[in-house]
Design an enzyme around this catalytic site. Sequence first.
Site, PDB file in Angstrom:
ATOM      1  N   THR A 181     -35.025  66.081 142.795  1.00  0.00           N
ATOM      2  CA  THR A 181     -36.678  65.944 142.854  1.00  0.00           C
ATOM      3  C   THR A 181     -37.260  67.272 142.158  1.00  0.00           C
ATOM      4  O   THR A 181     -38.511  67.179 142.089  1.00  0.00           O
ATOM      5  CB  THR A 181     -36.949  66.137 144.481  1.00  0.00           C
ATOM      6  OG1 THR A 181     -36.447  67.198 145.091  1.00  0.00           O
ATOM      7  CG2 THR A 181     -36.467  64.907 145.077  1.00  0.00           C
ATOM      8  N   GLY A 182     -36.489  68.088 141.620  1.00  0.00           N
ATOM      9  CA  GLY A 182     -36.968  69.372 140.788  1.00  0.00           C
ATOM     10  C   GLY A 182     -37.258  68.792 139.392  1.00  0.00           C
ATOM     11  O   GLY A 182     -38.182  68.012 139.117  1.00  0.00           O
ATOM     12  N   VAL A 183     -36.462  69.563 138.540  1.00  0.00           N
ATOM     13  CA  VAL A 183     -36.524  69.274 137.119  1.00  0.00           C
ATOM     14  C   VAL A 183     -36.065  67.812 136.550  1.00  0.00           C
ATOM     15  O   VAL A 183     -36.599  67.357 135.761  1.00  0.00           O
ATOM     16  CB  VAL A 183     -35.768  70.483 136.298  1.00  0.00           C
ATOM     17  CG1 VAL A 183     -36.427  71.546 136.454  1.00  0.00           C
ATOM     18  CG2 VAL A 183     -34.249  70.408 136.531  1.00  0.00           C
ATOM     19  N   ASP A 235     -29.047  75.116 142.013  1.00  0.00           N
ATOM     20  CA  ASP A 235     -27.547  75.417 141.426  1.00  0.00           C
ATOM     21  C   ASP A 235     -27.593  76.968 141.171  1.00  0.00           C
ATOM     22  O   ASP A 235     -26.288  77.583 141.530  1.00  0.00           O
ATOM     23  CB  ASP A 235     -27.644  74.768 140.232  1.00  0.00           C
ATOM     24  CG  ASP A 235     -26.014  74.640 139.709  1.00  0.00           C
ATOM     25  OD1 ASP A 235     -25.241  75.089 140.375  1.00  0.00           O
ATOM     26  OD2 ASP A 235     -26.029  74.300 138.408  1.00  0.00           O
ATOM     27  N   GLY A 260     -32.629  76.481 139.782  1.00  0.00           N
ATOM     28  CA  GLY A 260     -33.106  75.963 140.876  1.00  0.00           C
ATOM     29  C   GLY A 260     -32.116  76.038 142.072  1.00  0.00           C
ATOM     30  O   GLY A 260     -31.582  77.443 142.108  1.00  0.00           O
TER      31      GLY A 260
END
Length: 306
Positions: free
Chosen positions: A122-124, A33, A31
């Site tokens: 809000t992603g994984v 990062d 993502g």
Amino acid sequence: MRMLVVQGDITTRHADVIVNAAGSSLLGGGGVDGAVHRRGGPAVRAECRALRASAYPDGLPVGQAVATTGGELRARWVVHTVGPVYSPDDDRSGLLASCYRESLRVADGLGARSVAFPAISTGVRGWPLAEAAEIAVRALRATATEVADVCFVTFTPEAFAAFTTVVTGDENIAAGLAAHPEEHWRRLFAAVDELTPADRVVTWEAPENQFPYPVYSERFWQVVRLLAELDVIVPFDWGAWSRASPLHPDGRRLAAAPVADAARLATAYVRGERFCEGTLETGLANGALDAIFDRLRGWFAEGGAR
């Protein structure tokens, strides 16, 4: 602090600081990062490895933040922060708010004036978008900072819509309040000033074979009616706001919050009375209603009403 929401790739953003939704290892991942480490290049990776070898041998704790160079990014610095994993059974909103507060604190220490944030967690990590947006905006607006410009750089249309709703919601509510003439606001404040100690005492009546209900004075009801007439009762995502905002239930920090939050807190109590009798009595007792009146009066004195 000015706030903007855009959809796009945060690694291409021009800003003094780009915030990285990092993993605790500080060594990159998926993502945002991974993208930050790829675009930032060797200099970012080298400083992250140095931080792991010195200050954070066990990794960066959740909710904290630390800075490195921006490397090959368009930002001067990257501020890395570790967002919490969402849990429906464990309230971790304080940790998510801390990511935003700590990132601002670090940005201030660098002398930054513009910061770009992703939609942290809000992603994984699974945080619901509406609630994450509320937490982010409330945390930033409640933090004293020298940062002048904040941009939320969202990756998906859904995240863009969620963050835009929260950011523009404050502006829309304030505009609705400001549309009322000054004399309407003066009527409200005069009615508040006319409340006596007896008007703040709520009695309960219990007719035979019926549940007891609260009895409020006519002067107090006049204040409530004036609140409703002045667009202070507003639609908003009650669940997300109440979990994200430090203002609920008693409004102790309302003086430093956007005037829109005074409207939201008023809604919580005035509308709440319809569904749970005695809610307004609670607002009288815990000081929330006085905090609402004081915030509205301060906004009015600053020229909020046209």
